[in-house]
Motif scaffolding. Structure first.
Motif, short mmCIF file in Angstrom:
data_model
loop_
_atom_site.label_atom_id
_atom_site.label_comp_id
_atom_site.label_asym_id
_atom_site.label_seq_id
_atom_site.Cartn_x
_atom_site.Cartn_y
_atom_site.Cartn_z
N GLN A 158 -36.44 -64.48 81.72
CA GLN A 158 -37.36 -66.40 81.48
C GLN A 158 -36.74 -66.42 82.70
N GLU B 251 -38.63 -65.26 85.79
CA GLU B 251 -39.84 -65.29 85.65
C GLU B 251 -40.07 -67.79 86.14
N GLU C 187 -42.33 -61.28 85.97
CA GLU C 187 -43.77 -61.67 86.21
C GLU C 187 -43.96 -60.38 84.81
N THR D 142 -50.07 -58.76 80.47
CA THR D 142 -49.80 -60.03 79.83
C THR D 142 -49.47 -61.47 80.24
N GLU D 143 -49.71 -62.55 79.85
CA GLU D 143 -50.04 -63.99 80.15
C GLU D 143 -48.73 -64.22 80.42
N HIS D 144 -47.43 -64.04 79.61
CA HIS D 144 -46.43 -64.76 79.17
C HIS D 144 -45.39 -63.59 78.42
N LYS E 102 -44.30 -54.71 75.86
CA LYS E 102 -44.98 -54.35 77.45
C LYS E 102 -43.52 -54.42 78.47
N CYS F 259 -41.72 -56.19 82.25
CA CYS F 259 -41.80 -57.10 83.09
C CYS F 259 -41.34 -56.10 85.00
N THR G 40 -41.67 -59.81 91.51
CA THR G 40 -42.97 -60.15 92.06
C THR G 40 -42.23 -59.85 93.20
#
Length: 89
Positions: free
Chosen positions: A45, A48, A54, A58-60, A69, A71, A74
């Motif tokens: 986090q 991020e 990222e 999903t958004e968060h 899910k 991450c 980037t």
């Protein structure tokens, strides 16, 4: 190192979210919060928040964990991953 390869996705589940514990009043799902996973998730986090990681699909990050899910790095995270791998910083 959480990403062995620059294109890897780090698989998450609800055990990474510290609020997913029986003592916190809300919907709790298995697997329950695991202190080692929570520590990793806090790192992710933080990554991020500075644009290195990222959530996927999903958004968060919270939902990435609670919905099993993942991450990923980037473009900036990928750049730093390569620098780290080559021991250039």
């Amino acid at each position: 190192m959480y990403f062995k390869n620059p294109t890897d996705e780090f698989k998450l589940d609800s055990s990474y979210e510290y609020t997913n514990a029986l003592e916190v009043e809300h919907q709790v799902v298995e697997p329950y919060a695991d202190s080692a996973h929570v520590a990793i998730f806090k790192d992710l986090q933080l990554f991020e928040s500075v644009g290195l990681v990222e959530p996927v699909g999903t958004e968060h990050m919270y939902f990435a964990a609670m919905e099993n899910k993942a991450c990923k790095l980037t473009a900036l995270g990928l750049h730093y991953w390569r620098l780290s791998k080559d021991r250039r910083f």
